[in-house]
Each structure stands twice: as structure tokens, then as C-alpha cells.
Design a protein around this motif. Structure first.
Motif, short mmCIF file in Angstrom:
data_model
loop_
_atom_site.label_atom_id
_atom_site.label_comp_id
_atom_site.label_asym_id
_atom_site.label_seq_id
_atom_site.Cartn_x
_atom_site.Cartn_y
_atom_site.Cartn_z
N TYR A 3 -5.41 -9.38 70.47
CA TYR A 3 -4.97 -8.80 69.21
C TYR A 3 -6.05 -7.94 68.57
O TYR A 3 -5.76 -7.06 67.76
CB TYR A 3 -4.54 -9.89 68.24
CG TYR A 3 -3.19 -10.49 68.56
CD1 TYR A 3 -2.02 -9.80 68.31
CD2 TYR A 3 -3.08 -11.75 69.15
CE1 TYR A 3 -0.78 -10.33 68.62
CE2 TYR A 3 -1.84 -12.30 69.45
CZ TYR A 3 -0.70 -11.58 69.18
OH TYR A 3 0.52 -12.10 69.48
N ASP A 247 3.61 -18.65 65.88
CA ASP A 247 4.24 -17.56 65.15
C ASP A 247 3.68 -17.45 63.74
O ASP A 247 3.47 -16.34 63.22
CB ASP A 247 5.75 -17.79 65.10
CG ASP A 247 6.50 -16.60 64.52
OD1 ASP A 247 6.34 -15.49 65.06
OD2 ASP A 247 7.23 -16.78 63.52
N ARG A 250 0.34 -15.78 63.92
CA ARG A 250 0.51 -14.36 64.16
C ARG A 250 0.86 -13.64 62.86
O ARG A 250 0.35 -12.54 62.58
CB ARG A 250 1.58 -14.11 65.22
CG ARG A 250 1.15 -14.42 66.65
CD ARG A 250 2.24 -14.19 67.66
NE ARG A 250 2.74 -12.83 67.62
CZ ARG A 250 3.91 -12.46 67.12
NH1 ARG A 250 4.73 -13.36 66.58
NH2 ARG A 250 4.29 -11.20 67.14
N GLN A 251 1.74 -14.22 62.07
CA GLN A 251 2.09 -13.60 60.79
C GLN A 251 0.87 -13.53 59.87
O GLN A 251 0.65 -12.52 59.20
CB GLN A 251 3.20 -14.41 60.12
CG GLN A 251 4.55 -14.33 60.83
CD GLN A 251 5.62 -15.11 60.10
OE1 GLN A 251 5.68 -15.11 58.87
NE2 GLN A 251 6.47 -15.79 60.84
N HIS A 254 -1.37 -10.65 60.93
CA HIS A 254 -0.87 -9.35 60.49
C HIS A 254 -1.13 -9.14 59.00
O HIS A 254 -1.44 -8.02 58.56
CB HIS A 254 0.63 -9.23 60.78
CG HIS A 254 0.94 -9.00 62.23
ND1 HIS A 254 0.64 -7.83 62.87
CD2 HIS A 254 1.51 -9.80 63.16
CE1 HIS A 254 1.02 -7.90 64.14
NE2 HIS A 254 1.55 -9.08 64.34
N PRO A 260 1.02 -4.55 59.72
CA PRO A 260 2.32 -5.24 59.77
C PRO A 260 2.94 -5.19 61.16
O PRO A 260 2.66 -4.29 61.95
CB PRO A 260 3.17 -4.47 58.75
CG PRO A 260 2.50 -3.15 58.61
CD PRO A 260 1.04 -3.38 58.83
N GLU A 261 3.79 -6.17 61.43
CA GLU A 261 4.43 -6.25 62.74
C GLU A 261 5.24 -5.00 63.06
O GLU A 261 5.31 -4.57 64.21
CB GLU A 261 5.33 -7.49 62.81
CG GLU A 261 4.58 -8.80 62.92
CD GLU A 261 5.52 -9.98 63.10
OE1 GLU A 261 5.67 -10.46 64.25
OE2 GLU A 261 6.11 -10.39 62.09
N THR A 264 3.58 -2.28 64.99
CA THR A 264 3.34 -2.47 66.42
C THR A 264 4.62 -2.33 67.23
O THR A 264 4.63 -2.60 68.43
CB THR A 264 2.73 -3.86 66.68
OG1 THR A 264 3.67 -4.87 66.29
CG2 THR A 264 1.45 -4.04 65.88
N ASN A 266 7.50 -3.99 66.57
CA ASN A 266 8.33 -5.19 66.51
C ASN A 266 9.32 -5.06 65.36
O ASN A 266 8.96 -5.18 64.19
CB ASN A 266 7.44 -6.43 66.32
CG ASN A 266 8.23 -7.72 66.41
OD1 ASN A 266 9.46 -7.72 66.52
ND2 ASN A 266 7.53 -8.84 66.38
N ARG A 269 12.44 -8.61 62.93
CA ARG A 269 12.73 -9.08 61.58
C ARG A 269 13.09 -7.94 60.64
O ARG A 269 13.36 -8.17 59.47
CB ARG A 269 11.50 -9.82 61.00
CG ARG A 269 11.11 -11.07 61.76
CD ARG A 269 9.97 -11.77 61.03
NE ARG A 269 9.59 -13.01 61.66
CZ ARG A 269 8.63 -13.11 62.58
NH1 ARG A 269 7.99 -12.04 62.96
NH2 ARG A 269 8.32 -14.27 63.12
#
Length: 385
Positions: A3, A247, A250-251, A254, A260-261, A264, A266, A269
Motif C-alpha cells: 500500500y 477491511d 484498510r479503511q 485510506h 480515498p478508495e 484507486t 474501487n 461502495r
């Protein structure tokens, strides 16, 4: 799970992922602008800037060195870990000397040597001393000494992210970010190990010896006695708690790294996003990038001032930087807005720059198109058509 690379690479892409422009006069193209554009083109501008941002994202600081050359000065990104800076005791922004030092090899003997360049302030000038380190006698031998012919030094620098009261800036990989990355990899590694050891059920039995049990692919399993038992040892969990913890970390990563996801790729959500919703989701990264633009932008403005002075255009030139849009754009909405702006009196140059186009280049292409059309009409007239 690297990451750290994702965080730094995304920061570099948002800062220098597309071509940026420099302008001195907003009305017309000047000789100094043309020279500056050629200088940056000779130094592979975007590759150089991405390398500078990469060094800054990893170490927290970025250095670019000016080396006099003809017809244009050469620009070199210096690795921050090779630089030692001497500061005034009462001012962290007043630099007294730069020392660039790194190990190398003698091209003749192949023996290890040290290379050092000291750029030191001497009143209103800078003295550049090049030295070679003798590893056997543990001493530095001066190879050359020269005077930099300008009041400013040949090095420009900036913080990657602000750190008040400090010379060195903050990187994109501070300790809090690295700790979370380490925790993510610890949990992911343990989860992978559990799956590796327990994904396949293990068969166990009691009431018989191993020799008494016969198992074949095309045979039935017959236990030797009515007291014998045969079972499979299987996982009783689907590792849901471990995956949920992974998870959540990971949040948190970010959030802390301000990447923010959705940046990348993603969209799990996110779903469908309007322009305003997209700005809200990207807001942490947008704010982070705007801060970097201030810091790196000031460095580039100062670098351009020095380059133009070296090029003979004076030392009082202030560059305007044209940055690219950070968010994905709706081309149709942009052009509709551009038409409204044109009706309100906004210049065509401003609109073209806002759309990511070069007004001067488009003007030249229109002239070529007009010339070609005139030639075509003239030929048709000569042929009597």
C-alpha cells in the motif's frame, strides 16, 4: 500488500500526472516563454517533475539542481538521502550550505570511493567544492573549486507536505501510515497461513491401525470394526472476523493517508456519482494535492526565475503555473459551460486552457487549416469547377 507504493504513486499522479504549463505573459507568447518551454522540453519536464515528486513523497523533501549547459541548463533531481543541509541557528529557512555525498567506484581501479560536493555560502556568493574520498586513508581530496556566478544557489527545494518550524517536510509515508500498513500485512499474512494449513479438511480416525484402513479412489471405505470411527477435521469459521478487521484497517489507512478508495478505482461502495458527490469523496486527496501544489509550485516559480536569469532574461520574472483538473471531467457539460462563458465575454484562450488545450497550438492549426482550404478553393477555381 504494498500500500505504500499505492499511496506515493497516487500522490505523484495527482500532482504531476499530466502536463502542466508555464506562462509569463497572459496576452501573448514572449521570447522568454519560448526559451523556458524549450529548456523544460530539453530536460524532459514531466519525467523530471514526477521523479522530484516521487522523492518528496517517500522522503518528505525534494531537491532539483541546476547545472550550466549550452544551449539550456541541465536539471537534475537529487536524492534527498544524499543531501545534508547546514542552517542558520535562528532561521530554519536560511541555508548556509548544501553537502551532497554518496558512495561510488573509481572508474580506473574499480575501488570504492566517496563523492562529495559542498555548495557553501560566502557572503553574497556561493562556492562549489568537488571532492573525492580516499577510503584507505580516510580523507577527502579536493578536485576542483569554483564560484557560482549568481546570488542564489544552484539548488532549489521544497517540502512535500508542510512541517512548521522544520527544514525537512513530511512524507506521504509517516510512521502512522507505515504502522497501519504493517498491521494490514500481519493480519493478511496470518489469514493466508490459516487458509494454507486448514483449507483442505484433514481426515482422522480411531479404533484401528493405519494398516487396517484401505482407501482407494474407486473403492469403498470399510472400517475394520464396529468401534472404529472416521471423521474430517474442518474449519468451523469462514474467517469473517479476520476479513472484517482487515477491511477496517484498510479503511483507516485510506483515511489517514488521505487517499480515498474511489481514487484507486474501487467503486464497490460508491455506485453512480454526481459531480458534487465525486468532489466530496475525493476531498481529502484534493486538499492534500492542493497543499502540494502550493509547495512544489513555489519551488517551480523560483526555479523558472533562476533559469530565465541564467538564460539572459533577467531575475525578476514571475511564472504563472497552469495546473490540470484533478477530477474526471464530463466533456459535454464542460463544453456547454464554455459556450455560456464565451457569451459572457470570457476569452477564447482562457476557455481553451480550461479545456486542457494549448491556445497557441490551436491558433497555428487553424491558420494551417485556413491556408489548406484557400489552396483547395484556388485550385478548384483554376480548374473551372
Amino acid at each position: 500488500l504494498n500500500y505504500a507504493r499505492m499511496i506515493v504513486d497516487k500522490g505523484v499522479s495527482f500532482l504531476f500526472g499530466k502536463q502542466i504549463g508555464f506562462e509569463l505573459d497572459e496576452i501573448e507568447e514572449t521570447d522568454s516563454e519560448e526559451w523556458l518551454d524549450s529548456c523544460w522540453e530539453a530536460n524532459s519536464s514531466m519525467t523530471l517533475l514526477q521523479n522530484a515528486a516521487l522523492c518528496g513523497g517517500v522522503t518528505g523533501h525534494s531537491f532539483i539542481k541546476i547545472i550550466p549547459r549550452e544551449p539550456y541548463p541541465r536539471l537534475v533531481v537529487i536524492e534527498p538521502e544524499t543531501v545534508t543541509v547546514s542552517l542558520a541557528p535562528d532561521d530554519a529557512e536560511q541555508i548556509l550550505s548544501y553537502q551532497i555525498q554518496y558512495p561510488s567506484k573509481d572508474p580506473t581501479t574499480g575501488k570504492p570511493i566517496g563523492v562529495r560536493q559542498v555548495i557553501e555560502r560566502d557572503n553574497q556568493r556561493w562556492v562549489i567544492t568537488d571532492q573525492i574520498g580516499d577510503t584507505e586513508n580516510l580523507r577527502w581530496n579536493t578536485v576542483s573549486e569554483s564560484i557560482w556566478p549568481h546570488e542564489y544557489s544552484p539548488i532549489v527545494h521544497c517540502q512535500n507536505l508542510p512541517s512548521p518550524g522544520e527544514f525537512w517536510g513530511m512524507s506521504d509515508l509517516e510512521d502512522d501510515v507505515l504502522e497501519i500498513i504493517s498491521a494490514i500485512n500481519f493480519i493478511a499474512s496470518n489469514t493466508a497461513r490459516i487458509i494454507s494449513y486448514h483449507a483442505h479438511p484433514k481426515t482422522w480416525g480411531k479404533g484401528f491401525t493405519a494398516k487396517e484402513l484401505k482407501i482407494g479412489v474407486d473403492e469403498s471405505i470399510i472400517l475394520p470394526s464396529d468401534k472404529a470411527e472416521l471423521h474430517n477435521l474442518e474449519m468451523q469459521s469462514d474467517l469473517g472476523s479476520s476479513l472484517a478487521m482487515l477491511d477496517r484497517l484498510r479503511q483507516a489507512l485510506h483515511e489517514i493517508s488521505r487517499v480515498p478508495e474511489v481514487a484507486t478505482g474501487n467503486l464497490e461502495r460508491a455506485g453512480w456519482l454526481s459531480g458534487v458527490a465525486l468532489q466530496i469523496l475525493y476531498q481529502p486527496l484534493l486538499e492534500k494535492t492542493e497543499t502540494k501544489r502550493l509547495l512544489y509550485g513555489n519551488m517551480l516559480i523560483e526555479l523558472n526565475r533562476r533559469l530565465l536569469d541564467i538564460g539572459g532574461f533577467g531575475d525578476d520574472n514571475q511564472t504563472i503555473i497552469h495546473w490540470f483538473d484533478l477530477l474526471p471531467r464530463d466533456m459535454m457539460q464542460e463544453r456547454q459551460a464554455a459556450l455560456i462563458d464565451m457569451q459572457l465575454g470570457v476569452s477564447q484562450d482562457t476557455i481553451l486552457r480550461r479545456l486542457g488545450l494549448d491556445p497557441e497550438l490551436e491558433r497555428q492549426k487553424r491558420e494551417v487549416d485556413s491556408t489548406d482550404m484557400a489552396d483547395t478553393m484556388l485550385k478548384a477555381f483554376d480548374q473551372g469547377k
